[in-house]
Design an enzyme around this catalytic site. Structure first.
Site, PDB file in Angstrom:
ATOM      1  N   ARG A 189      29.351  44.106  49.915  1.00  0.00           N
ATOM      2  CA  ARG A 189      30.475  43.532  50.651  1.00  0.00           C
ATOM      3  C   ARG A 189      30.289  42.037  50.917  1.00  0.00           C
ATOM      4  NH1 ARG A 189      33.514  47.842  51.694  1.00  0.00           N
ATOM      5  NH2 ARG A 189      32.487  49.873  51.871  1.00  0.00           N
ATOM      6  N   TYR A 202      31.895  45.263  45.738  1.00  0.00           N
ATOM      7  CA  TYR A 202      33.284  45.720  45.826  1.00  0.00           C
ATOM      8  C   TYR A 202      34.274  44.556  45.845  1.00  0.00           C
ATOM      9  CZ  TYR A 202      31.302  50.249  47.189  1.00  0.00           C
ATOM     10  OH  TYR A 202      30.600  51.425  47.228  1.00  0.00           O
ATOM     11  N   HIS A 206      25.269  49.014  40.639  1.00  0.00           N
ATOM     12  CA  HIS A 206      26.719  48.934  40.858  1.00  0.00           C
ATOM     13  C   HIS A 206      27.009  47.585  41.498  1.00  0.00           C
ATOM     14  CE1 HIS A 206      30.815  49.829  41.944  1.00  0.00           C
ATOM     15  NE2 HIS A 206      30.722  51.067  41.471  1.00  0.00           N
ATOM     16  N   GLU A 209      27.631  60.373  43.794  1.00  0.00           N
ATOM     17  CA  GLU A 209      28.001  59.399  44.826  1.00  0.00           C
ATOM     18  C   GLU A 209      28.779  60.136  45.924  1.00  0.00           C
ATOM     19  OE1 GLU A 209      29.017  55.398  42.345  1.00  0.00           O
ATOM     20  OE2 GLU A 209      30.467  57.030  42.262  1.00  0.00           O
ATOM     21  N   HIS A 265      35.716  61.132  47.406  1.00  0.00           N
ATOM     22  CA  HIS A 265      34.718  62.004  46.804  1.00  0.00           C
ATOM     23  C   HIS A 265      34.408  63.197  47.693  1.00  0.00           C
ATOM     24  CE1 HIS A 265      32.946  58.459  44.230  1.00  0.00           C
ATOM     25  NE2 HIS A 265      34.253  58.591  44.111  1.00  0.00           N
ATOM     26  N   HIS A 269      37.336  60.307  39.785  1.00  0.00           N
ATOM     27  CA  HIS A 269      38.331  59.304  39.433  1.00  0.00           C
ATOM     28  C   HIS A 269      39.261  59.785  38.328  1.00  0.00           C
ATOM     29  CE1 HIS A 269      35.616  55.783  41.000  1.00  0.00           C
ATOM     30  NE2 HIS A 269      35.965  56.649  41.950  1.00  0.00           N
ATOM     31  N   HIS A 305      34.036  48.159  38.600  1.00  0.00           N
ATOM     32  CA  HIS A 305      35.429  48.557  38.523  1.00  0.00           C
ATOM     33  C   HIS A 305      36.167  47.476  37.740  1.00  0.00           C
ATOM     34  CE1 HIS A 305      35.079  51.168  42.413  1.00  0.00           C
ATOM     35  NE2 HIS A 305      34.254  51.543  41.445  1.00  0.00           N
ATOM     36  N   GLU A 360      33.903  51.122  34.832  1.00  0.00           N
ATOM     37  CA  GLU A 360      34.096  52.445  35.409  1.00  0.00           C
ATOM     38  C   GLU A 360      35.557  52.883  35.350  1.00  0.00           C
ATOM     39  OE1 GLU A 360      33.100  54.943  39.506  1.00  0.00           O
ATOM     40  OE2 GLU A 360      32.465  52.847  39.308  1.00  0.00           O
ATOM     41  N   ASP A 398      41.206  57.980  45.832  1.00  0.00           N
ATOM     42  CA  ASP A 398      39.768  58.044  45.556  1.00  0.00           C
ATOM     43  C   ASP A 398      38.997  58.514  46.786  1.00  0.00           C
ATOM     44  OD1 ASP A 398      37.210  57.727  44.632  1.00  0.00           O
ATOM     45  OD2 ASP A 398      37.265  55.537  44.540  1.00  0.00           O
ATOM     46  N   HIS A 446      29.302  59.400  36.694  1.00  0.00           N
ATOM     47  CA  HIS A 446      29.303  59.658  38.133  1.00  0.00           C
ATOM     48  C   HIS A 446      29.886  61.051  38.337  1.00  0.00           C
ATOM     49  CE1 HIS A 446      29.493  55.082  39.265  1.00  0.00           C
ATOM     50  NE2 HIS A 446      28.296  55.482  38.861  1.00  0.00           N
ATOM     51  N   ASP A 483      33.701  58.645  35.865  1.00  0.00           N
ATOM     52  CA  ASP A 483      33.594  59.267  37.177  1.00  0.00           C
ATOM     53  C   ASP A 483      34.512  60.485  37.205  1.00  0.00           C
ATOM     54  OD1 ASP A 483      34.333  59.848  39.999  1.00  0.00           O
ATOM     55  OD2 ASP A 483      33.051  58.131  40.449  1.00  0.00           O
TER      56      ASP A 483
END
Length: 293
Positions: free
Chosen positions: A45, A78, A75, A268, A238, A189, A115, A152, A236, A223, A186
């Protein structure tokens, strides 16, 4: 008969926290029987982070040798949007992503999952063209590195790209099928994006489409996440393996699919401290002799 007897053990693990140092993700992963570990190499972040120091790299390598973790993947942040219509955000994103690749390279991590970005009302076609341009530039500027980019597949929430296999295929083609450009799949996803995998027929249709448009040779990491929301919802969220809208049976097919036996699988799922071990164990159980009879 067990169809796994002639196969090497599956690389299965989780996205592990890095509190106290990125190298701790390896020892913590080993403690819950991971053979694959995904990490953030810096805060997800924030825009910029310092490089990996030689001391941290040495501790990482020592932990890697001690734990014998078979696969590591990073990864990215974001905040990164490699198709941002705002020029200033795009420039910050490109610089931040090159930093991500440099940190992965310093740790010997082969792939950085990203992403594909959000078009933010600029339109999918224009954004995909810009994404191709951004990734081509990043690959050119980091020529000579081993660390590559794994795009991804996304849920398609908001204006995100990557919710159709065609998006991934277009960028792969637009970047000249570069050897340092691959794909991360994923399960949550693709399911909420509209690709059903719940029964054998839909599972085969989805992965035949993937094979035709992208090819399993481009798949670098999976994923494995169940989904809280229904098919096609493009939301999204999980869920633990077997406890969501996808259910347990598709994951049994996935971990035993001969087309993807060599692809590392990372969970994840929520409640990492208490449930990653459970979800990893569930996937391992699905690869056991009982599933191969």
């Amino acid at each position: 008969m067990n169809n796994q007897l002639n196969q090497p053990p599956r690389l299965i693990g989780a996205h592990m926290p890095t509190a106290g140092g990125v190298f701790n993700a390896l020892t913590n992963g080993k403690a819950i029987e991971c053979s694959a570990v995904q990490v953030f190499t810096s805060s997800p972040r924030q825009w910029r982070s310092g490089p990996i120091s030689p001391e941290v790299a040495a501790k990482w390598n020592a932990a890697l040798e001690e734990t014998e973790i078979g696969f590591t993947v990073a990864h990215d942040s974001y905040l990164i949007n490699l198709c941002a219509p705002d020029a200033a955000i795009l420039e910050r994103s490109i610089l931040a992503f090159k930093d991500e690749l440099e940190r992965a390279e310093a740790l010997g991590i082969p792939w950085v999952v990203t992403h594909m970005g959000a078009h933010l009302n600029s339109g999918e076609d224009a954004a995909l063209d810009l994404l191709c341009k951004s990734i081509t530039g990043v690959l050119r500027d980091t020529e000579g590195m081993n660390a590559g980019i794994a795009m991804e597949a996304t849920a398609g929430q908001g204006s995100s790209l990557g919710y159709r296999f065609e998006h991934l295929a277009r960028v792969l083609e637009g970047c000249g099928a570069h050897p340092r450009l691959g794909v991360c799949l994923d399960t949550c996803h693709i399911f909420v994006a509209g690709y059903d995998i719940r029964d054998e027929i839909s599972y085969e249709q989805t992965f035949k489409s993937f094979e035709s448009l992208i090819g399993f040779e481009r798949l670098k990491v999976i994923h494995a996440n169940d989904a809280k929301k229904p098919l096609g919802s493009r939301v999204d969220r999980h869920e633990h393996i077997g406890e969501g809208e996808i259910g347990l049976e598709p994951f049994k097919r996935l971990v035993n699919d001969p087309r993807m036996m060599h692809i590392p699988i990372v969970v994840e799922t929520p409640d990492a401290e208490t449930m990653h071990q459970v979800n990893v164990a569930t996937l391992r159980r699905l690869t056991s002799s009982e599933t191969g009879k």
